[in-house]
Design an enzyme around this catalytic site. Sequence first.
Site, PDB file in Angstrom:
ATOM      1  N   GLU A 169       1.420  13.473   1.944  1.00  0.00           N
ATOM      2  CA  GLU A 169       0.134  13.204   2.588  1.00  0.00           C
ATOM      3  C   GLU A 169       0.084  13.774   4.003  1.00  0.00           C
ATOM      4  O   GLU A 169      -0.961  14.249   4.451  1.00  0.00           O
ATOM      5  CB  GLU A 169      -0.125  11.695   2.598  1.00  0.00           C
ATOM      6  CG  GLU A 169      -0.345  11.128   1.198  1.00  0.00           C
ATOM      7  CD  GLU A 169      -0.359   9.613   1.168  1.00  0.00           C
ATOM      8  OE1 GLU A 169      -1.454   9.038   1.178  1.00  0.00           O
ATOM      9  OE2 GLU A 169       0.729   9.012   1.130  1.00  0.00           O
ATOM     10  N   ARG A 212      -4.877  10.110  10.035  1.00  0.00           N
ATOM     11  CA  ARG A 212      -5.259   9.495   8.770  1.00  0.00           C
ATOM     12  C   ARG A 212      -6.247   8.379   9.073  1.00  0.00           C
ATOM     13  O   ARG A 212      -5.971   7.489   9.882  1.00  0.00           O
ATOM     14  CB  ARG A 212      -4.042   8.902   8.061  1.00  0.00           C
ATOM     15  CG  ARG A 212      -4.414   8.244   6.735  1.00  0.00           C
ATOM     16  CD  ARG A 212      -3.368   7.243   6.304  1.00  0.00           C
ATOM     17  NE  ARG A 212      -3.725   6.642   5.016  1.00  0.00           N
ATOM     18  CZ  ARG A 212      -3.297   5.460   4.600  1.00  0.00           C
ATOM     19  NH1 ARG A 212      -2.495   4.752   5.364  1.00  0.00           N
ATOM     20  NH2 ARG A 212      -3.664   4.979   3.434  1.00  0.00           N
ATOM     21  N   ARG A 221      -0.893  -6.681  -4.879  1.00  0.00           N
ATOM     22  CA  ARG A 221      -2.289  -6.760  -5.314  1.00  0.00           C
ATOM     23  C   ARG A 221      -2.348  -6.648  -6.837  1.00  0.00           C
ATOM     24  O   ARG A 221      -1.660  -5.819  -7.430  1.00  0.00           O
ATOM     25  CB  ARG A 221      -3.120  -5.653  -4.664  1.00  0.00           C
ATOM     26  CG  ARG A 221      -3.154  -5.742  -3.158  1.00  0.00           C
ATOM     27  CD  ARG A 221      -4.172  -4.798  -2.542  1.00  0.00           C
ATOM     28  NE  ARG A 221      -3.796  -3.407  -2.628  1.00  0.00           N
ATOM     29  CZ  ARG A 221      -3.357  -2.659  -1.603  1.00  0.00           C
ATOM     30  NH1 ARG A 221      -3.210  -3.203  -0.408  1.00  0.00           N
ATOM     31  NH2 ARG A 221      -3.060  -1.394  -1.767  1.00  0.00           N
ATOM     32  N   ASN A 226      -0.417   8.548  11.683  1.00  0.00           N
ATOM     33  CA  ASN A 226      -0.918   7.501  10.796  1.00  0.00           C
ATOM     34  C   ASN A 226      -0.668   6.179  11.519  1.00  0.00           C
ATOM     35  O   ASN A 226       0.454   5.673  11.535  1.00  0.00           O
ATOM     36  CB  ASN A 226      -0.188   7.549   9.455  1.00  0.00           C
ATOM     37  CG  ASN A 226      -0.684   6.497   8.476  1.00  0.00           C
ATOM     38  OD1 ASN A 226      -1.491   5.638   8.814  1.00  0.00           O
ATOM     39  ND2 ASN A 226      -0.193   6.551   7.251  1.00  0.00           N
ATOM     40  N   HIS A 244      -6.265   6.494  -1.337  1.00  0.00           N
ATOM     41  CA  HIS A 244      -5.177   7.446  -1.624  1.00  0.00           C
ATOM     42  C   HIS A 244      -5.699   8.858  -1.884  1.00  0.00           C
ATOM     43  O   HIS A 244      -5.019   9.673  -2.517  1.00  0.00           O
ATOM     44  CB  HIS A 244      -4.360   6.991  -2.853  1.00  0.00           C
ATOM     45  CG  HIS A 244      -3.661   5.684  -2.688  1.00  0.00           C
ATOM     46  ND1 HIS A 244      -3.515   4.783  -3.720  1.00  0.00           N
ATOM     47  CD2 HIS A 244      -3.067   5.111  -1.610  1.00  0.00           C
ATOM     48  CE1 HIS A 244      -2.862   3.727  -3.287  1.00  0.00           C
ATOM     49  NE2 HIS A 244      -2.588   3.898  -2.008  1.00  0.00           N
TER      50      HIS A 244
END
Length: 398
Positions: free
Chosen positions: A385, A94, A242, A7, A183
Amino acid sequence: MKLLVINAGSSSVKFQVFEMINDLVLVSGLIEKIGEETSEIKFELENSGKNNSVRVVEPIKNHKEALQKVAGILLDKENQIIEKKEEIKAVGHRVVHGGEKFKETAIINDEVKEMINELSSLAPLHNPPNLQGIVVATEVFPQAKQVAVFDTAFHQTMPAKAYRYAIPNKFYEEFGVRAYGMHGTSHRYVTKETAKFLKSDKLKLITIHLGNGCSMAAVRDGKCVDTTMGLTPLAGLVMGTRGGDIDPGVLIHLGKKYNLSVSEIDKILNKESGLKGLTGLNDMRDVLELKEKGDVKAKLALDVYTYRIKKYIGSYAAILGGLDAIVFTAGVGENSAYVREASCEGLEFLGISIDPSKNDKRAKGIRVISEDENRVKVLVIPTNEELEIARQTFSIVQ
């Protein structure tokens, strides 16, 4: 078969090596602050029952040097991971944004790399470093198949009524402006784990990924039918920095009132909003600690945060036509009993009720935190993940 999962961020590389015979993690690590004098290499060896943590601080110029360091860690005889590079049969990457072009995991070739680059306009902070990781990994591990696993792919089953925006058609037709969601790798993983745990593939689920970034997905029979994030990760839930859903008119008003540029508004929305905007802190643990001390701003921030989750639970229950389970996952979702309780409070009419004694318990693995007699199961499932990327990579390589 041994697989490397990567990643790549703008100044970091997260990596894990799996032995796919039994999903065994051989090593997991992170190289961060790439390009600085104080770059850090951290990794844990987990082979043969050992769990040895290593931390090294040294300058690392670029991603190529970082991945060469990864190769060195894998080849080091003391670490007992591999004896030669050829043992790494595939590298799973990823990739955040796959647009409409990638509905599934893909073997990487020149065409795929070109498409990932084209899609960088939809994820300018993520796709370029993801692509850089692919280019460098191809040089460092030339014998391995390179595979792209897209965060957006799981959400590509959404119907048009869920992903289209009510703006002029030309923006969708010419520039692909629509909701894509993020996600997806996490939502896919916990969806599969829920199906195994409840022994059914025919489920109406709401998966709730709460980390520094947050999103929810409505899932019917293993397929996503709606998700909270949109064209970008800015939509939906309140997050660390955010703010999630907002009246677009607010941005127009702020731009005019304070003479803000597009880049200044972008910075406000991505870096200065959410929990940070409401409290000055972006880490949920710090906000919870402040709330316990009676801080009014922290209490309001948590109210806004959990209210938004509750709002989407009701919305997605309506879209799905009922519910079988709700799943909390990721850092906040797995660890904050307060957030889970507050998000489900008052939803008894939907068959949702949390048992406080179960909710407060810390445990590894999947656990049920709802009342025994509940119609809707409320679960906590740790996400993984990297394992999902490894499984997707293994499947396509096979």
